[in-house]
Scaffold this active site. Structure first.
Site, mmCIF file in Angstrom:
data_model
loop_
_atom_site.group_PDB
_atom_site.id
_atom_site.type_symbol
_atom_site.label_atom_id
_atom_site.label_comp_id
_atom_site.label_asym_id
_atom_site.label_seq_id
_atom_site.Cartn_x
_atom_site.Cartn_y
_atom_site.Cartn_z
ATOM 1 N N LYS A 1 0.811 -1.230 0.000
ATOM 2 C CA LYS A 1 0.000 0.000 0.000
ATOM 3 C C LYS A 1 0.842 1.276 0.000
ATOM 4 O O LYS A 1 0.476 2.269 -0.631
ATOM 5 C CB LYS A 1 -0.966 0.009 1.186
ATOM 6 C CG LYS A 1 -2.102 -1.001 1.005
ATOM 7 C CD LYS A 1 -3.089 -0.981 2.147
ATOM 8 C CE LYS A 1 -4.078 -2.123 1.974
ATOM 9 N NZ LYS A 1 -5.070 -2.200 3.034
ATOM 10 N N ARG B 1 2.495 -2.572 18.907
ATOM 11 C CA ARG B 1 3.621 -3.322 19.489
ATOM 12 C C ARG B 1 4.909 -2.518 19.333
ATOM 13 O O ARG B 1 5.657 -2.332 20.282
ATOM 14 C CB ARG B 1 3.713 -4.675 18.775
ATOM 15 C CG ARG B 1 4.804 -5.568 19.253
ATOM 16 C CD ARG B 1 4.767 -6.881 18.519
ATOM 17 N NE ARG B 1 4.934 -6.740 17.067
ATOM 18 C CZ ARG B 1 4.943 -7.747 16.208
ATOM 19 N NH1 ARG B 1 4.757 -8.983 16.641
ATOM 20 N NH2 ARG B 1 5.120 -7.548 14.916
HETATM 21 P P1 NAP Z 1 0.618 -4.652 8.280
HETATM 22 O O1 NAP Z 1 0.862 -3.380 7.565
HETATM 23 O O2 NAP Z 1 1.496 -5.812 8.064
HETATM 24 O O3 NAP Z 1 0.583 -4.286 9.863
HETATM 25 C C1 NAP Z 1 0.452 -5.315 10.811
HETATM 26 C C2 NAP Z 1 0.151 -4.713 12.184
HETATM 27 O O4 NAP Z 1 -0.076 -5.806 13.094
HETATM 28 C C3 NAP Z 1 1.300 -3.893 12.763
HETATM 29 O O5 NAP Z 1 0.758 -2.861 13.552
HETATM 30 C C4 NAP Z 1 2.036 -4.935 13.624
HETATM 31 O O6 NAP Z 1 2.772 -4.374 14.689
HETATM 32 C C5 NAP Z 1 0.855 -5.706 14.186
HETATM 33 N N1 NAP Z 1 1.205 -7.057 14.626
HETATM 34 C C6 NAP Z 1 1.558 -8.111 13.844
HETATM 35 N N2 NAP Z 1 1.761 -9.214 14.600
HETATM 36 C C7 NAP Z 1 1.536 -8.849 15.886
HETATM 37 C C8 NAP Z 1 1.571 -9.533 17.123
HETATM 38 N N3 NAP Z 1 1.886 -10.840 17.197
HETATM 39 N N4 NAP Z 1 1.265 -8.843 18.256
HETATM 40 C C9 NAP Z 1 0.927 -7.544 18.187
HETATM 41 N N5 NAP Z 1 0.866 -6.819 17.048
HETATM 42 C C10 NAP Z 1 1.171 -7.485 15.906
HETATM 43 O O7 NAP Z 1 -0.857 -5.202 7.974
HETATM 44 P P2 NAP Z 1 -2.161 -4.323 7.641
HETATM 45 O O8 NAP Z 1 -2.281 -4.091 6.190
HETATM 46 O O9 NAP Z 1 -2.150 -3.122 8.527
HETATM 47 O O10 NAP Z 1 -3.336 -5.347 8.041
HETATM 48 C C11 NAP Z 1 -3.672 -5.584 9.406
HETATM 49 C C12 NAP Z 1 -4.935 -6.467 9.455
HETATM 50 O O11 NAP Z 1 -6.035 -5.759 8.881
HETATM 51 C C13 NAP Z 1 -4.811 -7.783 8.660
HETATM 52 O O12 NAP Z 1 -5.478 -8.788 9.367
HETATM 53 C C14 NAP Z 1 -5.573 -7.478 7.365
HETATM 54 O O13 NAP Z 1 -6.117 -8.634 6.758
HETATM 55 C C15 NAP Z 1 -6.681 -6.574 7.911
HETATM 56 N N6 NAP Z 1 -7.281 -5.688 6.891
HETATM 57 C C16 NAP Z 1 -8.632 -5.819 6.642
HETATM 58 C C17 NAP Z 1 -9.248 -4.993 5.733
HETATM 59 C C18 NAP Z 1 -10.724 -5.129 5.494
HETATM 60 O O14 NAP Z 1 -11.214 -4.619 4.467
HETATM 61 N N7 NAP Z 1 -11.462 -5.742 6.390
HETATM 62 C C19 NAP Z 1 -8.506 -4.011 5.022
HETATM 63 C C20 NAP Z 1 -7.133 -3.910 5.308
HETATM 64 C C21 NAP Z 1 -6.543 -4.758 6.236
HETATM 65 P P3 NAP Z 1 4.319 -3.924 14.510
HETATM 66 O O15 NAP Z 1 4.267 -2.563 13.868
HETATM 67 O O16 NAP Z 1 4.846 -3.924 15.876
HETATM 68 O O17 NAP Z 1 4.955 -4.957 13.606
#
Ligand code: NAP
Length: 279
Positions: A72, A159
């Site tokens: 993104k 985190r």
């Molecule tokens: P991302 O950019 O990879 O960010 C992941 C986030 O999760 C970061 O804040 C990371 O923290 C945290 N994290 C990962 N593992 C963790 C753990 N074990 N304990 C605590 N925090 C943890 O991913 P993203 O694009 O933001 O997506 C996040 C979620 O939203 C995913 O499940 C995705 O499928 C969902 N999503 C859904 C929609 C929808 O339309 N419903 C749209 C977009 C995303 P750190 O910064 O510390 O690594």
């Protein structure tokens, strides 16, 4: 029914991994419903090949891309023109391929979440205490419309606390926006709305947030969605949250917004919301 052979406009969701994505099914249903002639595929592309893959897709007739993890921010950087939400979030989840070199980036994640919260779930954000868990690509996208609402206080917890601080700086820190390290969440009291924008627990690792964040009136929204119970929704229900839902509605609403940007026609999300509500 007889099949007619016509060339159609090509769209895809680009990500890595992307095989799990429901976007092709959602967009095909929208296309059927609105009578738009298009195809929609999965495009798995590793980060180092992102720009080349977008240019190639455009050069071979591709009209638009949905963008998911981890592209993104790269999609924002590649865009020669930006919609206001992508401009604010520094992240794009929708690309319109105007020509091989002209790409417009939009971000529909925030509007998708807001529609699901306020229209589908009838939530009023005025005067509410909101907690967002996570500071990754999804948190960037959802912050602009949440910050525009009339909330009382918004706490961003991640985190890696530096990433939450970066986001607050990016959004020009309103005075009622705070960063909280995970290990101090227990001291923050309870929240009316808790949005999980982390991918914590999705690979089977254990996770736990302090349940003092929850009250019986709390609305818990998980951006993650699954045919099974998600770990966050399970946690919220186990600790007495008033309501806990998965992110199917946001997924469908953000897709409808992308579809409207590309095709200039807004699909009706109600049939899909009903279909996935049973998950
Ligand atoms: P991302 O950019 O990879 O960010 C992941 C986030 O999760 C970061 O804040 C990371 O923290 C945290 N994290 C990962 N593992 C963790 C753990 N074990 N304990 C605590 N925090 C943890 O991913 P993203 O694009 O933001 O997506 C996040 C979620 O939203 C995913 O499940 C995705 O499928 C969902 N999503 C859904 C929609 C929808 O339309 N419903 C749209 C977009 C995303 P750190 O910064 O510390 O690594």
């Amino acid at each position: 029914m007889e099949q007619t052979q016509t060339t159609n406009d090509q769209y895809a969701v680009i990500g890595y991994p992307v095989e799990h994505s429901y976007s092709p099914e959602i967009h095909r249903i929208f296309a059927q419903q609105t009578g738009e002639n298009l195809s929609y595929e999965l495009l798995p592309v590793e980060p180092e090949n992102f720009e080349a893959a977008v240019r190639k897709f455009a050069a071979t007739g591709g009209k638009g891309l949905n963008v998911t993890v981890p592209h993104k921010e790269a999609a924002f950087k590649l865009s020669s023109e930006l919609g206001p939400e992508a401009q604010r979030a520094h992240a794009a989840n929708t690309l319109s391929l105007l020509s091989t070199n002209e790409v417009r980036g939009d971000n529909t994640d925030g509007i998708g979440l807001l529609r699901d919260l306020t229209q589908n779930n009838h939530l009023n954000l005025n005067g509410k205490r909101i907690l967002i868990l996570g500071a990754g690509g999804a948190a960037r996208g959802i912050l602009p419309p949440l910050l525009d609402s009339d909330f009382a206080e918004l706490v961003l917890a991640n985190r890696t606390v530096e990433k939450a601080n970066e986001l607050v700086e990016l959004f020009n820190a309103a005075e009622n926006l705070f960063v909280c390290p995970f290990n101090q969440l227990g001291e923050m009291g309870s929240f009316d709305l808790i949005v999980n924008a982390t991918s914590a627990g999705l690979k089977g690792e254990s996770f736990s947030f302090p349940h003092s964040c929850l009250g019986s009136w709390s609305f818990c929204y998980d951006l993650a969605y699954s045919a099974k119970q998600t770990p966050f929704v399970q946690w919220a229900r186990d600790h007495g949250a008033g309501n806990a839902v998965q992110g199917w509605g946001m997924l469908i609403e953000q897709a409808a917004e992308s579809f409207a940007i590309w095709r200039d026609v807004r699909p009706d999300t109600a049939p899909l919301l009903q279909k996935y509500a049973n998950h």
